[in-house]
Write a protein that holds these residues in place. Sequence first.
Motif, short mmCIF file in Angstrom:
data_model
loop_
_atom_site.label_atom_id
_atom_site.label_comp_id
_atom_site.label_asym_id
_atom_site.label_seq_id
_atom_site.Cartn_x
_atom_site.Cartn_y
_atom_site.Cartn_z
N PHE A 98 0.83 -1.20 0.00
CA PHE A 98 0.00 0.00 0.00
C PHE A 98 0.87 1.26 0.00
O PHE A 98 1.84 1.37 0.76
N ARG A 99 0.52 2.20 -0.87
CA ARG A 99 1.15 3.51 -0.98
C ARG A 99 2.66 3.43 -1.23
O ARG A 99 3.40 4.36 -0.95
N GLU A 100 3.12 2.34 -1.81
CA GLU A 100 4.54 2.19 -2.14
C GLU A 100 4.78 2.66 -3.57
O GLU A 100 3.99 2.37 -4.48
N LEU A 101 5.87 3.37 -3.76
CA LEU A 101 6.21 3.86 -5.09
C LEU A 101 6.81 2.76 -5.95
O LEU A 101 7.58 1.91 -5.49
N VAL A 124 1.58 -0.09 -21.49
CA VAL A 124 2.25 -0.88 -20.45
C VAL A 124 1.31 -0.97 -19.24
O VAL A 124 1.04 0.04 -18.58
N LEU A 125 0.80 -2.16 -18.98
CA LEU A 125 -0.09 -2.37 -17.84
C LEU A 125 0.73 -2.83 -16.64
O LEU A 125 1.66 -3.64 -16.78
N ILE A 126 0.40 -2.29 -15.47
CA ILE A 126 1.17 -2.56 -14.25
C ILE A 126 0.28 -3.31 -13.27
O ILE A 126 -0.66 -2.75 -12.70
N TYR A 127 0.58 -4.59 -13.11
CA TYR A 127 -0.19 -5.46 -12.23
C TYR A 127 0.35 -5.38 -10.81
O TYR A 127 1.50 -5.70 -10.55
N THR A 128 -0.48 -4.93 -9.88
CA THR A 128 -0.11 -4.88 -8.46
C THR A 128 -0.99 -5.77 -7.60
O THR A 128 -0.75 -5.91 -6.40
N ASP A 129 -2.01 -6.37 -8.21
CA ASP A 129 -3.01 -7.18 -7.50
C ASP A 129 -3.80 -6.36 -6.48
O ASP A 129 -4.43 -6.91 -5.59
N LYS A 133 -6.86 -7.44 -3.79
CA LYS A 133 -6.48 -7.28 -2.39
C LYS A 133 -7.37 -6.30 -1.63
O LYS A 133 -7.66 -6.51 -0.45
N ALA A 134 -7.83 -5.24 -2.32
CA ALA A 134 -8.37 -4.12 -1.56
C ALA A 134 -9.70 -3.54 -2.04
O ALA A 134 -10.28 -2.71 -1.34
N PHE A 135 -10.19 -3.94 -3.22
CA PHE A 135 -11.43 -3.34 -3.69
C PHE A 135 -12.57 -3.60 -2.70
O PHE A 135 -12.76 -4.71 -2.23
N GLY A 136 -13.29 -2.55 -2.38
CA GLY A 136 -14.39 -2.67 -1.43
C GLY A 136 -13.97 -2.62 0.02
O GLY A 136 -14.80 -2.80 0.91
N THR A 137 -12.69 -2.32 0.29
CA THR A 137 -12.19 -2.23 1.65
C THR A 137 -11.70 -0.81 1.93
O THR A 137 -11.58 0.02 1.01
N GLU A 138 -11.35 -0.55 3.16
CA GLU A 138 -10.84 0.77 3.54
C GLU A 138 -9.49 1.07 2.91
O GLU A 138 -9.03 2.21 2.91
N GLY A 163 -1.23 1.60 -17.70
CA GLY A 163 -2.49 1.36 -17.00
C GLY A 163 -2.26 0.74 -15.64
O GLY A 163 -1.33 -0.05 -15.45
N VAL A 164 -3.11 1.12 -14.68
CA VAL A 164 -2.98 0.64 -13.30
C VAL A 164 -4.34 0.15 -12.79
O VAL A 164 -5.39 0.51 -13.33
N GLU A 165 -4.30 -0.65 -11.74
CA GLU A 165 -5.52 -1.15 -11.11
C GLU A 165 -6.11 -0.15 -10.12
O GLU A 165 -7.28 -0.28 -9.72
N THR A 166 -5.33 0.80 -9.73
CA THR A 166 -5.70 1.74 -8.67
C THR A 166 -6.50 2.92 -9.21
O THR A 166 -6.65 3.09 -10.41
#
Length: 231
Positions: A98-101, A124-129, A133-138, A163-166
């Motif tokens: 979380f919040r890591e560069l 270029v798509l960037i997969y961080t999962d 891990k976090a959708f629908g959570t705080e 592209g990013v998941e975030t």
Amino acid sequence: MTEIIDLSQDIYEGMPVYKDLPQVKMSVHNTHEDWDGDFDSKTKTPAVHKLELGEHTGTHVDALNHMAKQYKGQSIDTMPLSMFYTEGICLDLSHKSFRELIEISDLETACKKQGVSIKKNDTVLIYTDHYRKAFGTENWSKGPGVSAETARWLGNQKIAAFGVETMSPGVSGISNKEVHHICGELGFTHYENMVNLYKLIGRKRFRFIALPLKIKGGTGSPVRAVAVFEN
């Protein structure tokens, strides 16, 4: 055979949106029963929905005029369609917290490990999962993101987009605003809120398609992003 992998979120009322952007509202505007004059029917079958949403809802692309005020006029309808129909690769950065560069060395290592390279006009798509891990959570708003240095490095590779998941390409309050400015300066863009990127890991190159709506003067648009593999 052609394999198409959907990379887009569902759009629905109450879905998460970034900070103070418009909330999604969806209602039934017309029903088939109303059109048929069956006003006493206990069943109401939607014929037309009314949608209220921002341009930057769900899986979407940013126009250059969104990046900073000096790029006024470079709206989504003026951007060449070739930017949204490209070759693509997906890099595995799922170890990022979380919040890591995400730094240049992270992308270089991922390319080497996966045996892929970034080419001119790629997406270029960037997969961080982060979605799984976090959708629908705080923690949904606390995703990793690219650093300003990484954004500039990507732009200097002459890519079409990344592209990013975030919900933001950079880390909010750290690199996000500068990442947007760099995209505007170097003339490339990014996609946010992508899903299913884990399905692309280990798959090498694919055709990436994510056409935006032709919104006159638009600062971005929801897209139906897909990865296409020709077997």
